[in-house]
Design an enzyme around this catalytic site. Structure first.
Site, short mmCIF file in Angstrom:
data_model
loop_
_atom_site.label_atom_id
_atom_site.label_comp_id
_atom_site.label_asym_id
_atom_site.label_seq_id
_atom_site.Cartn_x
_atom_site.Cartn_y
_atom_site.Cartn_z
N TYR A 136 6.03 -65.29 5.99
CA TYR A 136 6.24 -64.53 4.76
C TYR A 136 5.00 -63.67 4.51
CZ TYR A 136 6.87 -63.48 -0.20
OH TYR A 136 7.00 -62.83 -1.40
N GLU A 224 7.99 -56.75 0.14
CA GLU A 224 8.12 -58.16 0.52
C GLU A 224 8.79 -58.26 1.89
OE1 GLU A 224 11.11 -60.73 -1.36
OE2 GLU A 224 9.45 -62.08 -1.88
#
Ligand code: ADP
Ligand code: MG
Length: 416
Positions: A136, A224
């Site tokens: 991530y 993101e």
């Protein structure tokens, strides 16, 4: 508060972030040199099949394009229990066609869409990669530190809120000082947070640098990447990207503003933006119509203080015309949760009698069906109050903010 004193020179409104689809985000990031797999958007089943032929294969991924994450684990309302979600692997033309047919036009429900789900109107057909590990990595405005921050975690591919809740130590935040901008040590820190060494660490630092460029270059609020994947042959690749821009900066990015997909936006907020009304839907029962963002915040606070919750934030701005007030009423009333409306207007440049006329006309036009409390203050306030009291409408006048909040809560409880 300068904006309230100098309304002609300084507009006290702000715009919601502008979100874009994954395929648009990837095209954009690729321009900044971020590694993404090849892929094409498709608006129809046939187009999905056609564009898949441009990809090398043998593995394709057909992805539903909605402004919400969790698509892979999502469910289509129209498909039987046990059907696949909004991210599907396909190995043949027929499998691409099948996946596209099952997704297009149907409603995908994910943990981020709420129960209503979102209709899938666009697809993305992209190269399937063999994944060794998922990470991530996000870049965002960190309001706590007042910096642009990288957020990095070795726990990619899953819901990051869950990681933050269960294992917060696995989430690393790396601030970038605007005075220095992005430096090589930031890249090394990101690679370190992802526990990468050697060539992969270099790739991670490079991806971080490019993401930072993209962030600044587009006035983004958030980029993101989940997942950022390591492929079986040792390459870092962005497999999913969610990008949101600062709405206030869109005037200097006309090309990015065109990427907006209005079908994805909240209908009430979109309608409000057409009338230059700053509106945000909230979860409570009391609709609020106020002029000035500060007064709107104070109004919401005082409703809470009196035991109920605001249904919205709404700043009609300095020059609240009859048309604007009417549009605002319609938007507030379109929300089925609204049980009462509190109007709190300070007539400074706008005179209270003009505002009162607007409120009366708007209330008549929309056939107001819930209690309405109005607090006016400022220039021509007596004239304004007279217009309200002789209107023949059941408008409850209030003298100050506390009085107004108590009255609307009491009126709503009376009806309930
Ligand atoms: P969402 O987050 O909305 O579920 P993602 O794009 O992250 O959608 O896809 C979910 C999962 O599907 C990823 O975590 C990844 O494992 C897999 N995936 C996505 N894109 C690809 C791709 N191009 N090749 C292989 N697997 C993929
Ligand atoms: Mg994802």
């Amino acid at each position: 508060m300068l904006c309230f004193r100098l309304p002609r020179f300084y507009r006290c409104t702000w715009e919601s972030p502008v979100n874009i689809h994954e395929y648009q985000a990837k095209e954009l990031l690729a321009k900044f040199g971020v590694p993404v797999p090849a892929g094409y958007a498709a608006m129809s089943v046939e187009e999905a099949v056609e564009v898949s032929k441009k990809l090398p294969g043998p593995l394709y991924v057909v992805k539903a394009q909605i402004h919400a994450g969790g698509r892979g684990k999502g469910k289509f309302k129209e498909l039987p229990e046990g059907s696949k979600g909004g991210v599907r692997l396909a190995r043949t033309e027929d499998e691409v066609r099948h996946a596209a047919t099952e997704m297009l036009g149907n409603t995908l429900v994910t943990i981020q869409t709420g129960e209503a789900g979102k209709q899938v109107n666009r697809l993305y057909v992209t190269d399937g990669v063999d994944i060794a590990k998922e990470f991530y990595l996000a870049v965002l405005v960190n309001r706590a530190s007042g910096r642009i921050s990288f957020v990095a975690s070795t726990e990619g591919g899953m819901d990051i809120e869950t990681v933050a809740h269960d294992t917060p130590e696995k989430i690393h935040s790396i601030d970038v000082d605007p005075a220095t901008g992005f430096q090589p040590h930031h890249g090394r820190a990101v690679a370190g947070a992802l526990q990468l060494n050697g060539d992969l660490a270099k790739q991670a630092a490079n991806v971080a640098a490019k993401l930072y460029d993209a962030f600044l270059g587009t006035d983004a609020e958030q980029i993101e990447i989940n997942p950022l994947a390591v492929t079986d042959d040792g390459k870092l690749m962005v497999l999913d990207a969610k990008v949101g821009f600062d709405g206030n900066a869109m005037f200097r990015h006309k090309d990015l503003a065109e990427l907006r997909d209005e079908t994805e936006e909240d209908a009430a907020e979109l309608e409000a933006s057409k009338y230059d009304l700053a509106y945000i839907k909230l979860d409570g029962d009391i609709g609020c119509m106020v002029n000035g963002a500060g007064l709107a915040m104070a109004t919401m606070d005082i409703i809470k203080l009196n035991g109920m919750f605001p249904a919205n934030f709404l700043d009609v701005g300095g020059g609240a015309s009859k048309e604007k007030v009417t549009a605002a009423f319609k938007i507030i009333l379109a929300d089925p949760a609204v049980k009462g409306i509190l109007v709190n207007i300070f007539g400074g440049i706008m005179k209270c009698d003009i505002i009162a006329e607007g409120i009366v006309a708007a209330a008549k036009e929309v056939n107001l069906s819930v209690p309405l409390v109005v607090r006016l203050e400022g220039t021509n306030v007596d004239k304004g109050k007279e217009i309200l009291s002789t209107s023949g409408l059941a408008i409850v006048p209030a003298n100050d903010l506390g009085d107004a909040a108590q009255k609307i809560v009491a009126e709503v409880k009376k009806v309930a």
